[in-house]
Design an enzyme around this catalytic site. Structure first.
Site, PDB file in Angstrom:
ATOM      1  N   GLU A 207       8.185  -3.174  11.391  1.00  8.10           N
ATOM      2  CA  GLU A 207       7.857  -1.762  11.235  1.00  8.10           C
ATOM      3  C   GLU A 207       7.390  -1.328  12.507  1.00  8.10           C
ATOM      4  OE1 GLU A 207       5.649   0.303   7.693  1.00  8.10           O
ATOM      5  OE2 GLU A 207       4.506   0.202   9.427  1.00  8.10           O
TER       6      GLU A 207
ATOM      7  N   TYR B 267       9.432   6.934  13.136  1.00  6.58           N
ATOM      8  CA  TYR B 267       8.893   5.750  12.237  1.00  6.58           C
ATOM      9  C   TYR B 267      10.308   4.945  12.061  1.00  6.58           C
ATOM     10  CZ  TYR B 267       8.203   2.814   8.032  1.00  6.58           C
ATOM     11  OH  TYR B 267       7.875   1.620   7.340  1.00  6.58           O
TER      12      TYR B 267
END
Ligand code: GDP
Ligand code: MN
Length: 388
Positions: free
Chosen positions: A190, A102
């Protein structure tokens, strides 16, 4: 402005971040044609909706043949994912995944710095990781003046304990992601998952990007993103009138001039036991036209039981605001009671103008708290507490 995954990937690609080859399509036939052009099966058929968890909802499917693309695309197009109907699917070349990470950048307002987050536990919702295993998220604060150095990026990647194989690729992508975030005027970038392939390459498999709508003057090409914004009906109507409007779930309509005052108004309505139906900033001026537009948008919201007009006269003087309100009320038929608080430059003159128009359904209060209490009371709610 929130981007769809495919737009986010196109945005990333401009900054050199590796993403999979693909095409966005709106029909089953085009999905099959796109897969045939990619030619390298398997491909992934991905629902384009601005909500996470598409995989779990059945909106992401691998296809080994053109027939499978046809089946998946016809299932996914038109599918409802958490209240969002899928109108576009993105067909991309499938990737082999060794590990899922992530990565993101966003603004940490209280630290007055950019915040980067990196975790070896990707692919799942980061909120869940933050809750169950907060140490698994390596954070970095970046001073916007200094920027993100390669050395700092290396330390950050080391702290996240990614597979050593991924280090080089991750450092490279994170620096590009930071550039995309800053130079692209994004509020959020993101990548979840950021993948390590069995071959050792690091690659963005998903993209979530929010761009700062106020930066459009620097990026004329963001028009295309603006055109695909998802808005509820109220937000669409307000947007067409040029109002800064955010729909909320409550029952007190809010109109204020200036974003700060509008936010304070939302807060104070909450504090006295009400629930705001919206945030609406009519900006510095308060012309009859803008005020009428604001009242129309709020009046069309069936949940609204009363309206709070909170104006602080500055460059726009109190009497101009008052005349604007009176003219607007003459133009728009309002079905619920209104409470006005008018203060600032020439507030006295403004109040004098409003005085003859006051009634049970159009009231004026001297302070913001008084007005908030009154408007919540007229909505048939409220509490005895709240600020004094
Ligand atoms: P989200 O569920 O909406 O966040 O959609 P993502 O794009 O993040 O995809 C969800 C999951 O689907 C990923 O975490 C992967 O496990 C899987 N996935 C997506 N694309 C591929 C691919 O190209 N190959 C493989 N093997 N899995 C994929
Ligand atoms: Mn994802």
């Amino acid at each position: 402005m929130d981007l769809y995954e495919y737009q986010g990937k196109q945005f990333f690609a401009r900054f050199g971040i590796p993403v999979s080859r693909g095409e966005a399509v709106t029909t089953v036939d085009d999905a099959v044609a796109a897969a045939e052009r990619i030619a390298d099966y398997p491909v992934v058929v991905k629902a384009q909706v601005q909500v996470g968890g598409r995989g779990k909802a059945g909106g992401i499917k691998l296809a080994d043949t053109a027939d499978e693309v046809r089946t998946h695309a016809s299932n996914i197009l038109g599918m409802d994912i958490k209240g969002h109907t899928v109108e576009v699917v993105w067909i991309e070349q499938a990737s082999d995944i060794a590990e899922e990470y992530y990565a993101s950048f966003t603004l940490d307002r209280s630290a007055k710095k950019h915040l980067g987050m990196l975790s070896a536990q990707g692919g799942v919702e980061i909120e869940a990781v933050a809750e169950e295993n907060p140490d698994a998220i390596a954070k970095i604060h970046v001073d916007p003046v200094d920027g993100l150095t390669e050395e700092a990026t290396r330390q950050w990647v080391a702290a996240a304990q990614l597979n050593p194989q991924a280090t080089g690729g991750a450092v490279d992508i994170l620096q590009k992601l930071y550039n995309a975030y800053v130079d692209g005027d994004a509020d959020l970038v993101e990548i979840n998952p950021l993948i390590l392939k069995p071959t050792g390459e690091v690659h963005a498999l998903d993209a979530k990007v929010t761009l700062d709508g106020n930066s459009m003057f620097r990026h004329p090409d963001y028009e295309t993103y603006e055109a695909t914004q998802v808005r509820d009906e109220r937000e669409q109507a307000a947007h067409e009138k040029g109002l800064q409007y955010v729909g909320l779930d409550g029952f007190v309509g809010v109109i204020a001039n200036g974003a700060g005052l509008a936010m304070s108004t939302v807060d104070i309505v909450n504090q006295v036991g009400g629930e705001p139906a919206n945030f609406l900033d009519i900006g510095g001026g308060a012309s009859a036209e803008v005020m009428a537009g604001a009242l129309e948008v709020i009046n069309n919201d069936p949940k609204v039981r009363s309206i709070f007009i909170n104006i602080f006269g500055g460059i726009t003087k109190g009497e101009e605001v008052a005349n604007g309100i009176v003219t607007a009320l003459g133009r728009v038929q309002i079905d619920v009671p209104i409470v006005i608080r008018l203060d600032g430059t020439n507030a006295d003159l403004g109040r004098e103008i409003l005085e003859p128009h006051l009634s049970d359904s159009l009231q004026m209060q001297p302070t913001m708290v008084d007005a908030a209490r009154k408007v919540v009371e007229l909505a048939g709610a409220g509490n005895q507490g709240g600020p004094r």
